[in-house]
Design a protein around this motif. Structure first.
Motif: not given
Length: 594
Positions: A399-412
């Motif tokens: 996600g792009q938020y005003a205070d930061g960028t996220t990048d996450i991968t999960r395998t289920v």
């Protein structure tokens, strides 16, 4: 949402488009044409108007080249994209393993010792042209008008996205201070040309909307040694900016860039890795001395301020709560009648639930079964697959938020999966833990650390065809240089740099595994008796449970088990106050000790 550029770049459209391009080659007396996946700004991401590679070949990955000759056409892709390229590109295009086979090697093999290869000088950098020219020998590179643009009759218009100010409270520094600092370090040059959109955005504390998922503007700049900046951008994009830029920044129309460059008093600094050939030629034609050096924004941008680090921590926590709500829902509903698109929609809905998401940071990868083996898979209406019991589901998102960028991968797992899948998941997990636990002396780069992530896979004769990690921006591009956690990473790590930690394994036609957290470089505390003066560690930024059902506990060492249990204890402590009800119950169960 899911009708992407792929729908206007289908394989069956490749051959007639290739023939139209070849007719232009014959008209110009050229032996071939280069089609990079690039725009004139030379960032990683391009707007629809610049998707020339996808338009011609059908391949929509974010890196690659096509070389179109009169009788052959090669599509050059690295290990991340080969499965995708085979699935998307028409048979008229040979899939070439790049960089194992270079463009020059393939071209000389096809043409022999003579020929004329055309290229658009706005889409090829100084460094790319130099290396390719040296390798091609007597085969000439010929700059000319873009031949793709001649035959792409319904090409989208250039974007006109608005530009907004990025608050100093989140940036940690005023842009006037950044300009002043960088102006003092131009290394003998009086000016520096900046083409990368994220560099321009970082330098001026602005954010744009010209590139999908990446809040950067289509703009270039000249940084002057007297602490001024000339910003070349369409004035209509600045209507919401007010007086943010201040007196140090002069705004000029993009079409005036050539005259402005020619009118400078040299020397002028360019970054050969990101400066288009066309800009360097303007300077050379004006008789200006050129000094080559790195984009002056790259390293300062990579070293995050305390305000940026605090914002990234807050963004990961907010995003982690959304991920937990999504994973709890997935566990309760899958497989049911879910498809990949349903997964993507639910995850984006959870991210938007708090009303703080500004955009997703890239198109969500939700690959069920064999689709998980396509490293950068992107679901469309045509490829949407149902979730089935016994499959692995790989979900890479952000996600792009005003205070930061996220990048996450999960395998289920979707129900019970095979022992091979669990063993390989555990090997990938061991590699991710190895990076998370590393302590290393100052001066080492990604190429020095990458092997730690691969060693558990290498023990079983396995590997993955992408880097272990990339740099990440702060409400900027989710892929950011110059640091990389990869065999090709040569930039030493410094405190404040943020990277992804994402080893994986992919069994083509069967399944894919990847586990990804974001990490930040930090100074390590001194140890009693230690003799190394300065050492670094990684601070984990991402806290979301890793699926324990896929772990083979006997394959973990005691320190690895301790790390995983401690990680899950922290996940519970940080996320439990942000969720409730059945989601909270799920979180508690998912973070039990192994």
């Amino acid at each position: 949402m899911f009708q992407s550029f792929e729908d206007s770049a289908r394989p069956e459209q490749g051959p007639p488009r290739l023939e139209s391009l070849r007719a232009e080659l014959a008209r110009e007396g050229l032996s071939g044409w280069l089609v990079p996946r690039a725009d004139r700004f030379q960032g990683e991401y391009v707007a629809p108007t610049d998707e020339r590679l996808a338009w011609l070949t059908g391949f929509t990955g974010s890196a690659g080249w096509c070389v179109a000759l009169a009788e052959r056409a090669g599509l050059f892709v690295d290990g991340r994209y080969r499965v995708q390229a085979r699935a998307q590109a028409a048979e008229a295009f040979e899939i070439v393993h790049w960089p194992e086979t270079g463009l020059a090697e393939w071209i000389t093999g096809a043409l022999g010792g003579a020929g004329r290869i055309g290229f658009d000088p706005w889409l090829v950098t100084v460094e790319q042209k130099r290396k390719l020219s040296e390798a091609l020998g007597q085969i000439a590179l010929v700059p000319c008008e873009n031949l793709i643009d001649r035959v792409w009759t319904d090409r989208p218009a250039p974007p006109m996205g608005r530009i907004r100010a990025h608050p100093e409270s989140l940036a940690g520094r005023a842009h006037a201070d950044k300009i002043a600092d960088l102006a003092q370090g131009l290394g003998g040059a009086r000016h520096a040309v900046i083409t990368l959109p994220d560099s321009v955005a970082w330098l001026l504390n602005i954010r744009g909307s010209d590139i999908p998922r990446n809040p950067v503007p289509h703009a270039m700049a000249i940084l002057h040694g007297d602490a001024r900046v000339t910003l070349f951008v369409e004035a209509g994009k600045l209507e919401e900016l007010g007086d943010h830029l201040g007196a140090q920044v002069t705004v000029a129309p993009p079409q005036s860039l050539g005259d402005a460059l020619a009118g400078l008093d040299g020397p002028v600094r360019i970054d050969p890795a990101s400066c288009p050939v066309a800009l360097a030629q303007i300077l050379a034609d004006a008789g200006l001395k050129i000094i080559e050096g790195e984009d002056p924004c790259l390293l300062p941008k990579a070293r995050k301020t305390e305000a940026e680090l605090a914002g990234m921590r807050a963004a990961q926590l907010r995003d982690g709560a959304a991920m937990v709500r999504f994973l709890a829902w997935l566990d309760a509903e899958a497989p049911g009648d879910l498809t990949e698109i349903a997964v993507v929609r639910k995850l984006e809905a959870e991210r938007r639930a708090g009303n703080e998401l500004l955009d997703i940071s890239f198109d969500t990868i939700a690959g069920a079964g064999a689709h998980g083996a396509i490293v950068h898979y992107r679901v469309t209406e045509r490829t949407d697959a149902a979730l089935e019991a016994g499959q692995l589901l790989l979900v890479d998102s952000g996600g792009q938020y005003a205070d930061g960028t996220t990048d996450i991968t999960r395998t289920v797992p979707i129900g019970q999966v095979g022992e091979e899948e669990r063993q390989n998941f555990t090997r990938v997990l061991r590699g991710m833990i190895a990076i998370s636990r590393l302590r290393w002396p100052k001066g080492l780069a990604g190429r020095d650390l990458d092997a730690f992530a691969r060693a558990p896979l290498w023990e079983a004769g396995l590997d993955y065809g992408h880097g272990t990690g990339h740099g990440v921006g702060v409400y900027l591009s989710v892929h950011e240089g110059p640091q990389r956690l990869a065999r090709t990473g040569t930039v030493p790590f410094e405190p404040g740099m943020i990277l992804s930690n994402e080893p994986g394994f992919y069994r083509e036609g069967a399944y894919g595994i990847r586990i990804e957290n974001l990490i930040a470089v930090a100074r390590a505390p001194d140890l009693p008796g230690g003799t190394v003066e300065e050492m670094f560690v990684f601070e984990t930024l991402t806290y979301v449970p890793i699926d324990r059902r896929l772990v083979v506990p006997e394959m973990l060492t005691r320190p690895e088990r301790d790390w995983l249990d401690a990680y899950h204890a922290t996940c519970r402590a940080r996320l439990e106050p942000l969720v409730e009800g059945t989601v909270r119950d799920w979180l508690i169960a998912a973070t039990e000790p192994l």
